[in-house]
Design an enzyme around this catalytic site. Structure first.
Site, PDB file in Angstrom:
ATOM      1  N   TYR A 190       0.837  -1.202   0.000  1.00 51.91           N
ATOM      2  CA  TYR A 190       0.000   0.000   0.000  1.00 51.91           C
ATOM      3  C   TYR A 190       0.875   1.256   0.000  1.00 51.91           C
ATOM      4  O   TYR A 190       0.645   2.195  -0.773  1.00 51.91           O
ATOM      5  CB  TYR A 190      -0.922  -0.015   1.214  1.00 51.91           C
ATOM      6  CG  TYR A 190      -1.854   1.168   1.302  1.00 51.91           C
ATOM      7  CD1 TYR A 190      -2.982   1.252   0.482  1.00 51.91           C
ATOM      8  CD2 TYR A 190      -1.615   2.209   2.195  1.00 51.91           C
ATOM      9  CE1 TYR A 190      -3.850   2.333   0.557  1.00 51.91           C
ATOM     10  CE2 TYR A 190      -2.470   3.293   2.280  1.00 51.91           C
ATOM     11  CZ  TYR A 190      -3.584   3.349   1.457  1.00 51.91           C
ATOM     12  OH  TYR A 190      -4.431   4.433   1.530  1.00 51.91           O
ATOM     13  N   LYS A 246       1.167   4.259  -2.879  1.00 57.84           N
ATOM     14  CA  LYS A 246       0.899   5.664  -2.609  1.00 57.84           C
ATOM     15  C   LYS A 246       2.152   6.525  -2.787  1.00 57.84           C
ATOM     16  O   LYS A 246       2.050   7.703  -3.186  1.00 57.84           O
ATOM     17  CB  LYS A 246       0.312   5.827  -1.205  1.00 57.84           C
ATOM     18  CG  LYS A 246      -1.071   5.198  -1.044  1.00 57.84           C
ATOM     19  CD  LYS A 246      -2.089   5.776  -2.024  1.00 57.84           C
ATOM     20  CE  LYS A 246      -3.507   5.300  -1.724  1.00 57.84           C
ATOM     21  NZ  LYS A 246      -4.512   5.902  -2.635  1.00 57.84           N
TER      22      LYS A 246
END
Length: 258
Positions: A156, A160
């Site tokens: 994740y 990002k």
């Protein structure tokens, strides 16, 4: 009522609920018509109705952001049904919680495909129109996890971090074309994602609600979570500023400093 975005048209991917919904409603309150795009049909329709309740036009588009042809159709729909495209918000995102040793290639690819590739494909679909009209606003939703790594969220965080870097690079590519590109980096917001994290990170004997309250109090200097409405206010700021571009701004109550 102040309407700085009067008669502008926005697309918000991931707009059915959570942060995306908060941004869609904030843009509508500022005067924009909104195409709400998501895979979740019931909340998608509900958010569109909330946009209409604010006196703005709304359209809905069921879209998988990993599929370029669907995103191209989404842009065409905004132009045909709402009359144009001025603001693109990329908020569609997914999360899973695994250590690197447990993480499968499939898990990695899924998170990267939605969060990073989806942002790229959505921008690519919108750029021909924005470049032709020599103006536009692109707002990507990244995360504070795009500036600082968190355990069991390596994939994740990587996705990002990619959004933050992509935002800055694209901003420089299109800076002379009247297009700005910025990113919102939310902190701790009570969404489906954070309910999952609260459950994963709860202490022995602790409920999900108790875990959530503890994380607010211990991680955020202000002692309170951020809201989808907070992200919406920053989105309106980005949508109205001519000379702010290439930035990734944290809305996190002081949790991080970079």
């Amino acid at each position: 009522m102040d309407s700085p975005l009067k008669d502008q048209v926005a697309i918000v991917t991931g707009g059915a609920r959570g942060i995306g919904r908060g941004i869609a409603l904030a843009l509508a309150q500022a005067g924009a018509d909104v195409l709400v795009a998501d895979l979740l049909e019931d909340p998608l329709a509900a958010t569109a109705e909330d946009v209409r309740a604010l006196g703005r036009r709304a359209a809905i588009c069921k879209v998988d952001v990993t599929q370029a042809v669907q995103l191209e159709g989404m842009v065409r729909q905004a132009i045909s049904e709402l009359g144009g495209l001025d603001i693109l918000v990329n908020c569609a995102g997914v999360i899973s919680i695994q250590s690197v040793s447990e993480l499968t290639e499939r898990d990695w690819d899924f998170v990267m495909d939605v969060n990073a590739k989806g942002t790229f494909l959505s921008c690519k679909a919108a750029l021909p129109h924005l470049l032709a009209q020599q103006r536009g606003r692109i707002i990507n939703v990244a995360s504070i996890a795009g500036k600082e790594g968190f355990p069991n969220l390596s994939h994740y965080s990587a996705s990002k971090f990619a959004v933050v870097g992509f935002t800055n690079a694209l901003a420089k590519e299109v800076a002379r074309a009247g297009i700005t590109v910025n990113a919102i980096c939310p902190g701790i917001v009570r969404t489906y994602m954070w309910d999952r994290l609260s459950d994963e990170w709860k202490n022995a004997g602790e409920s999900v609600e108790e875990s959530w309250q503890r994380h607010q109090l211990t991680l955020i200097p202000q002692g309170r979570a951020q809201t989808p409405e907070d992200m919406g206010r920053l989105a309106v700021f980005f949508a109205t500023m001519d000379n702010v571009t290439g930035q990734s701004v944290n809305v996190d109550g002081g949790f991080t400093f970079h």
